[in-house]
Design a protein around this motif. Structure first.
Motif, PDB file in Angstrom:
ATOM      1  N   LYS A 135       0.769  -1.321  -0.022  1.00 10.37           N
ATOM      2  CA  LYS A 135      -0.053  -0.061  -0.010  1.00 10.37           C
ATOM      3  C   LYS A 135       0.788   1.177   0.095  1.00 10.37           C
ATOM      4  CE  LYS A 135      -4.097  -2.248   2.186  1.00 10.37           C
ATOM      5  NZ  LYS A 135      -5.114  -2.192   3.292  1.00 10.37           N
ATOM      6  N   LEU A 136       0.452   2.259  -0.778  1.00  8.27           N
ATOM      7  CA  LEU A 136       0.998   3.690  -0.612  1.00  8.27           C
ATOM      8  C   LEU A 136       1.763   4.043   0.532  1.00  8.27           C
ATOM      9  CD1 LEU A 136       2.082   5.789  -2.521  1.00  8.27           C
ATOM     10  CD2 LEU A 136      -0.171   6.737  -2.669  1.00  8.27           C
ATOM     11  N   ASP A 161       2.793  10.808   8.924  1.00  9.90           N
ATOM     12  CA  ASP A 161       3.236  11.895   7.838  1.00  9.90           C
ATOM     13  C   ASP A 161       2.928  11.500   6.470  1.00  9.90           C
ATOM     14  OD1 ASP A 161       4.847  13.151   9.899  1.00  9.90           O
ATOM     15  OD2 ASP A 161       6.657  11.928   9.704  1.00  9.90           O
ATOM     16  N   ALA A 162       2.757   9.909   6.337  1.00 15.47           N
ATOM     17  CA  ALA A 162       2.525   9.425   5.008  1.00 15.47           C
ATOM     18  C   ALA A 162       1.032   9.826   4.650  1.00 15.47           C
ATOM     19  CB  ALA A 162       2.541   7.817   4.983  1.00 15.47           C
ATOM     20  N   LYS A 163       0.217   9.667   5.580  1.00 13.10           N
ATOM     21  CA  LYS A 163      -1.305  10.071   5.657  1.00 13.10           C
ATOM     22  C   LYS A 163      -1.735  11.397   5.192  1.00 13.10           C
ATOM     23  CE  LYS A 163      -5.459  10.060   8.364  1.00 13.10           C
ATOM     24  NZ  LYS A 163      -6.060   9.989   9.566  1.00 13.10           N
ATOM     25  N   TYR A 164      -0.534  12.333   5.733  1.00 10.14           N
ATOM     26  CA  TYR A 164      -0.928  13.732   5.652  1.00 10.14           C
ATOM     27  C   TYR A 164      -0.301  14.136   4.010  1.00 10.14           C
ATOM     28  CZ  TYR A 164       0.256  18.861   5.395  1.00 10.14           C
ATOM     29  OH  TYR A 164       0.447  19.981   5.157  1.00 10.14           O
ATOM     30  N   ALA A 165       0.790  13.624   3.758  1.00  8.69           N
ATOM     31  CA  ALA A 165       1.377  13.769   2.422  1.00  8.69           C
ATOM     32  C   ALA A 165       0.345  13.386   1.278  1.00  8.69           C
ATOM     33  CB  ALA A 165       2.471  13.345   2.265  1.00  8.69           C
ATOM     34  N   VAL A 211       1.559  13.412  -3.061  1.00  9.11           N
ATOM     35  CA  VAL A 211       2.414  12.165  -3.605  1.00  9.11           C
ATOM     36  C   VAL A 211       1.681  11.718  -5.081  1.00  9.11           C
ATOM     37  CG1 VAL A 211       2.613   9.745  -3.177  1.00  9.11           C
ATOM     38  CG2 VAL A 211       2.619  11.300  -1.237  1.00  9.11           C
ATOM     39  N   LYS A 212       2.804  11.387  -6.039  1.00  8.68           N
ATOM     40  CA  LYS A 212       2.287  10.896  -7.291  1.00  8.68           C
ATOM     41  C   LYS A 212       2.613   9.615  -7.549  1.00  8.68           C
ATOM     42  CE  LYS A 212       3.008  15.267  -9.562  1.00  8.68           C
ATOM     43  NZ  LYS A 212       3.535  15.947 -10.732  1.00  8.68           N
ATOM     44  N   VAL A 213       1.583   8.793  -8.043  1.00  9.21           N
ATOM     45  CA  VAL A 213       1.786   7.375  -8.309  1.00  9.21           C
ATOM     46  C   VAL A 213       1.875   7.420  -9.916  1.00  9.21           C
ATOM     47  CG1 VAL A 213       0.982   4.967  -8.268  1.00  9.21           C
ATOM     48  CG2 VAL A 213       0.891   6.534  -6.330  1.00  9.21           C
ATOM     49  N   ASN A 214       2.942   6.697 -10.658  1.00  2.00           N
ATOM     50  CA  ASN A 214       3.029   6.586 -11.826  1.00  2.00           C
ATOM     51  C   ASN A 214       2.618   8.012 -12.677  1.00  2.00           C
ATOM     52  OD1 ASN A 214       3.680   3.812 -11.808  1.00  2.00           O
ATOM     53  ND2 ASN A 214       1.452   3.469 -11.633  1.00  2.00           N
ATOM     54  N   GLY A 215       3.076   8.956 -12.067  1.00  3.17           N
ATOM     55  CA  GLY A 215       3.163  10.325 -12.651  1.00  3.17           C
ATOM     56  C   GLY A 215       1.907  11.225 -12.467  1.00  3.17           C
ATOM     57  N   GLU A 216       0.992  10.516 -11.758  1.00  3.69           N
ATOM     58  CA  GLU A 216      -0.310  11.088 -11.335  1.00  3.69           C
ATOM     59  C   GLU A 216      -0.414  11.394  -9.959  1.00  3.69           C
ATOM     60  OE1 GLU A 216      -3.683   9.588 -13.260  1.00  3.69           O
ATOM     61  OE2 GLU A 216      -2.694   9.186 -15.205  1.00  3.69           O
ATOM     62  N   VAL A 217      -0.970  12.423  -9.506  1.00  6.86           N
ATOM     63  CA  VAL A 217      -1.273  12.706  -8.085  1.00  6.86           C
ATOM     64  C   VAL A 217      -2.317  11.667  -7.484  1.00  6.86           C
ATOM     65  CG1 VAL A 217      -2.456  14.359  -6.271  1.00  6.86           C
ATOM     66  CG2 VAL A 217      -1.185  15.178  -8.273  1.00  6.86           C
ATOM     67  N   CYS A 218      -1.859  11.253  -6.275  1.00  4.28           N
ATOM     68  CA  CYS A 218      -2.875  10.057  -5.628  1.00  4.28           C
ATOM     69  C   CYS A 218      -3.182  10.541  -4.069  1.00  4.28           C
ATOM     70  CB  CYS A 218      -2.144   8.687  -5.804  1.00  4.28           C
ATOM     71  SG  CYS A 218      -3.266   7.236  -5.168  1.00  4.28           S
ATOM     72  N   THR A 219      -4.335  10.523  -3.849  1.00  2.68           N
ATOM     73  CA  THR A 219      -4.828  10.783  -2.821  1.00  2.68           C
ATOM     74  C   THR A 219      -5.333   9.657  -1.967  1.00  2.68           C
ATOM     75  OG1 THR A 219      -6.968  11.485  -3.490  1.00  2.68           O
ATOM     76  CG2 THR A 219      -5.364  13.135  -3.273  1.00  2.68           C
ATOM     77  N   MET A 220      -5.425   8.355  -2.350  1.00  2.00           N
ATOM     78  CA  MET A 220      -5.806   7.298  -1.756  1.00  2.00           C
ATOM     79  C   MET A 220      -4.505   6.553  -0.929  1.00  2.00           C
ATOM     80  SD  MET A 220      -8.207   5.485  -4.599  1.00  2.00           S
ATOM     81  CE  MET A 220      -6.734   5.381  -5.863  1.00  2.00           C
ATOM     82  N   ARG A 221      -4.479   6.447   0.234  1.00  2.00           N
ATOM     83  CA  ARG A 221      -3.615   6.075   1.029  1.00  2.00           C
ATOM     84  C   ARG A 221      -3.570   4.466   1.037  1.00  2.00           C
ATOM     85  NH1 ARG A 221      -3.231   6.705   7.553  1.00  2.00           N
ATOM     86  NH2 ARG A 221      -4.979   5.187   7.523  1.00  2.00           N
ATOM     87  N   GLY A 222      -4.516   3.870   0.655  1.00  2.00           N
ATOM     88  CA  GLY A 222      -4.549   2.318   0.654  1.00  2.00           C
ATOM     89  C   GLY A 222      -4.446   2.034  -0.904  1.00  2.00           C
ATOM     90  N   LYS A 223      -3.700   2.798  -1.791  1.00  2.00           N
ATOM     91  CA  LYS A 223      -3.719   2.576  -3.029  1.00  2.00           C
ATOM     92  C   LYS A 223      -2.514   1.466  -3.429  1.00  2.00           C
ATOM     93  CE  LYS A 223      -2.949   3.505  -7.720  1.00  2.00           C
ATOM     94  NZ  LYS A 223      -3.986   2.822  -8.780  1.00  2.00           N
TER      95      LYS A 223
END
Length: 68
Positions: free
Chosen positions: A12-13, A28-32, A38-50
């Motif tokens: 998980k992210l 800190d991870a949750k806040y970020a 945080v970007k995943v594969n170049g796109e902003v991701c707001t799902m902590r459980g990604k």
């Protein structure tokens, strides 16, 4: 670019941010993530459980990490 090894099928992210050393605490991870920093594969991701799989990349504060 840094690498982290995924020991299971996925990670998980939030866990990946901690495992890579980009953050020190889970909070800190949750806040970020929830703040859209945080970007995943170049796109902003707001799902902590990604779920991240081998081959995925994530970045935070200009540092990119590759999942193996």
């Amino acid at each position: 670019m840094n690498n982290i090894k995924i020991k299971e099928e996925y990670i998980k992210l939030g866990q990946a941010l901690k495992a890579s050393g980009l953050v020190n605490e889970g909070s800190d991870a949750k806040y970020a993530i929830t703040e859209g920093k945080v970007k995943v594969n170049g796109e902003v991701c707001t799902m902590r459980g990604k779920k991240l799989y081998p081959g995925d990349d994530f970045s935070y504060q200009g540092k990119t990490v590759h999942c193996e």
